[in-house]
Design an enzyme around this catalytic site. Sequence first.
Site, mmCIF file in Angstrom:
data_model
loop_
_atom_site.group_PDB
_atom_site.id
_atom_site.type_symbol
_atom_site.label_atom_id
_atom_site.label_comp_id
_atom_site.label_asym_id
_atom_site.label_seq_id
_atom_site.Cartn_x
_atom_site.Cartn_y
_atom_site.Cartn_z
ATOM 1 N N SER A 194 -32.204 -17.339 74.312
ATOM 2 C CA SER A 194 -30.718 -17.276 74.513
ATOM 3 C C SER A 194 -30.537 -18.208 75.679
ATOM 4 C CB SER A 194 -30.523 -15.727 75.070
ATOM 5 O OG SER A 194 -29.084 -15.399 75.313
ATOM 6 N N HIS A 196 -27.465 -18.427 77.233
ATOM 7 C CA HIS A 196 -26.926 -18.023 78.416
ATOM 8 C C HIS A 196 -28.026 -17.924 79.684
ATOM 9 C CE1 HIS A 196 -27.594 -13.788 77.221
ATOM 10 N NE2 HIS A 196 -27.493 -13.652 78.516
ATOM 11 N N CYS A 320 -30.595 4.942 89.866
ATOM 12 C CA CYS A 320 -29.672 5.483 90.158
ATOM 13 C C CYS A 320 -28.100 4.530 89.909
ATOM 14 C CB CYS A 320 -29.830 5.126 91.858
ATOM 15 S SG CYS A 320 -31.065 6.092 92.455
#
Length: 460
Positions: A194, A196, A320
């Site tokens: 990819s 990016h 979290c």
Amino acid sequence: MPYFDTASAAPLHPVARQALQAALDEGWADPARLYREGRRARLLLDAAREAAAEAVGCRADELVFTPSGTHAVHAGVAGALAGRRRVGGRLVVSAVEHSSVLHAAETHAAAGGTVTEVPVDRLGMAAPEGYAAAVGPTTALACLQSANHEVGTVQPVAEVAEVCAAAGVPLLVDAAQSLGWGPVEGGWSVLAASAHKWGGPPGVGLLAVRKGVRFAPQGPADERESGRSPGFANLPAIVAAAASLRAVRAEADAEAARLRVLVDRIRRRVARLVPDVEVVGHADRRLPHVVTFSCLYVDGETLLHELDRSGYSVSSGSSCTSSTLTPSHVLRAMGVLSEGNVRVSLPRGTTAEEVNGFLEVLPRAVAGVREELGVVEPAASGPPVGDSVEVDALGLRCPQPVIELARAIGTVPVGGTVTVLSDDEVARLDIPAWCAMRGHVYLGETPRGDAVAYGVRRAV
């Protein structure tokens, strides 16, 4: 403001910006047309494909451009499985693959296929022996990332490729994290990446399929990109992606050596500056710019917000920070602490001053989060209350169940037990990890209604 999350998306490389602007002016036409604008666009597309293929280490006619790295992975997995459907329906993946690979595996399983998962060690590395045990006569495809996206561990792709070749099984490599640093070694069969991730524009992926690999593109037929990636290509972005890949490769050796020194500094100093921290991932076989660590008794989302307020952009695999409240599948597969997890991935050009600033801010941020949670280093005071204590942590989310365990362990004598009752999925990972860090004995888990009872024996 230092940006330390290049493993998610790298800043646009200056060469990519220049190439994109030039290609917007010269490469807007349909490269399939025979008039001069189309021929000019075709020349740009062919040059980009040659440059990308050289960086990948394949022939130009083996490589196509896709709308994203995820699209390349999905197309690669589906096409390879379909091409070998007469062999069988078994797909082999490592336990720490990128979610794009795992989602493709889920789709395969839902359609009636079989998925075998190869475990990793505590450093996040899959063993060639694990693949040797998993592949067989009915295996259609095996997948292994070149380097892990969360902890930076570099995988033994060349060795696994040899194992797969001996079994007659093609190997698909997700090279998104590593391709900007160098080609993937070994006899892989299919590769996805990819743009990016290396500083190219978003919306460009690469899919390379070696000659001789049985491959059947899925979905409606299309005459573009060898039928493997339908639709009108974003030629300016493709040109920019190829140009930036060539540029970052030219800088890779020098920049890797420089960033590795900075990452080593973070690995060493975090362990000294922050109490109760676990640095995860392989110390040597790793990407040069990635370091990941987890902090006991810390809410990962709160810590990331604190670091953001201090001017540092980092990411996390902590449960979290997830809407599902489940720990990262990578950290879970490794069996390491997930709470308070921080991934630092340095972009090219990061300075020593920026890293030193982060190391100055981090201990205060961690201490502040722990103070908000009311964390005090547990210590026994007075005689133990009994040989066995049960802690009710129902309804509490990470890192509270571990905090309650830490508070309770000092109330039993050495050899005594603490049972933590929790309905938080992350406790299944973080309680054993806490025991390993603290030197106590994890006794396992027992279902208790809608919750789970986790047993711990005090050893010190």
